[in-house]
Design a protein around this motif. Structure first.
Motif, PDB file in Angstrom:
ATOM      1  N   TRP A 288       0.816  -1.216   0.000  1.00  0.00           N
ATOM      2  CA  TRP A 288       0.000   0.000   0.000  1.00  0.00           C
ATOM      3  C   TRP A 288       0.853   1.271   0.000  1.00  0.00           C
ATOM      4  O   TRP A 288       0.303   2.362  -0.008  1.00  0.00           O
ATOM      5  CB  TRP A 288      -0.930   0.007   1.216  1.00  0.00           C
TER       6      TRP A 288
ATOM      7  N   SER B 124       2.407   2.584   2.414  1.00  0.00           N
ATOM      8  CA  SER B 124       1.890   3.276   3.592  1.00  0.00           C
ATOM      9  C   SER B 124       3.056   3.795   4.437  1.00  0.00           C
ATOM     10  O   SER B 124       3.730   3.029   5.134  1.00  0.00           O
ATOM     11  CB  SER B 124       1.006   2.330   4.405  1.00  0.00           C
TER      12      SER B 124
ATOM     13  N   ALA C 113      -4.450  -3.762   6.064  1.00  0.00           N
ATOM     14  CA  ALA C 113      -4.816  -3.105   4.809  1.00  0.00           C
ATOM     15  C   ALA C 113      -5.755  -1.932   5.116  1.00  0.00           C
ATOM     16  O   ALA C 113      -5.602  -0.844   4.542  1.00  0.00           O
ATOM     17  CB  ALA C 113      -5.466  -4.090   3.842  1.00  0.00           C
TER      18      ALA C 113
ATOM     19  N   MET D   1      -4.931   1.940   4.265  1.00  0.00           N
ATOM     20  CA  MET D   1      -5.835   2.815   3.515  1.00  0.00           C
ATOM     21  C   MET D   1      -6.175   4.066   4.319  1.00  0.00           C
ATOM     22  O   MET D   1      -6.243   5.171   3.773  1.00  0.00           O
ATOM     23  CB  MET D   1      -7.106   2.062   3.129  1.00  0.00           C
TER      24      MET D   1
END
Length: 191
Positions: A80, A82, A163, A167
């Protein structure tokens, strides 16, 4: 280390009773801070309440060794891109026993040279699930043989939870206030 985001800042005087309740639960729990996605989730206290309880289980109470759950979290952070997830969990992963070489290979989006079979299996399982959105019968059987069915269920829970965390962190641009460069290049804005 300070955390900031694009969300409006909350101060205790303007927080609702529900926000105060969930904040108190988060601060008195194993985390002890409003780090990471909780900075965003506290804006929706019902989501924060449910998510923090699931997160406490995924982080502290699964049948996975901390080293393995942190590996799954780092693979998720890379998938992701992140920033805060990586910033928070890379040091935890190393402290939990994941080698610095493995962590660096993950960061560079390379397949690590795993020495431990359990780490290699967690990596393969996680990558398969993210890349194909499935786990084939052979890989599934390997995971169940090594970890047991309930731990495989918990692993999928860890991946789903982190996840969601990624997000959240990406959407609200949650960052650790740090002098070092961000771990991942930021994507170019789309029109």
């Amino acid at each position: 280390m300070a955390i900031h985001s694009r969300l409006s800042e909350l101060d205790e005087a303007s927080m609702s009773d529900a926000q105060h309740e969930v904040l108190s639960e988060i601060l008195s729990g194993p985390r002890g801070n409003l780090d990471g996605p909780f900075l965003a989730w506290i804006h929706s206290p019902q989501l924060a309440n449910h998510a923090q309880r699931l997160g406490a289980f995924c982080r502290y109470a699964t049948g996975l060794e901390l080293r393995l759950s942190e590996l799954a979290i780092l693979v998720t952070a890379v998938w992701w891109k992140s920033q805060a997830e990586w910033q928070i969990h890379a040091p935890i992963a190393e402290k939990a026993g994941l080698s610095s070489q493995t962590i660096e290979a993950l960061h560079l989006e390379q397949t690590p040279d795993f020495i431990k079979a359990d780490e290699q299996l967690i990596y393969r399982f996680t990558r398969a699930l993210y890349e194909t959105r499935r786990v084939d019968d052979v890989l599934y059987a390997e995971a169940v043989a090594m970890f047991g069915e309930s731990v495989v269920v918990e692993l999928v829970g860890v991946l789903g939870y982190y996840a969601l965390v990624a997000m959240t962190l990406n959407t609200f641009a949650v960052r650790r206030d740090s002098e070092t460069a961000l771990p991942f290049a930021e994507p170019t804005p789309t029109a």
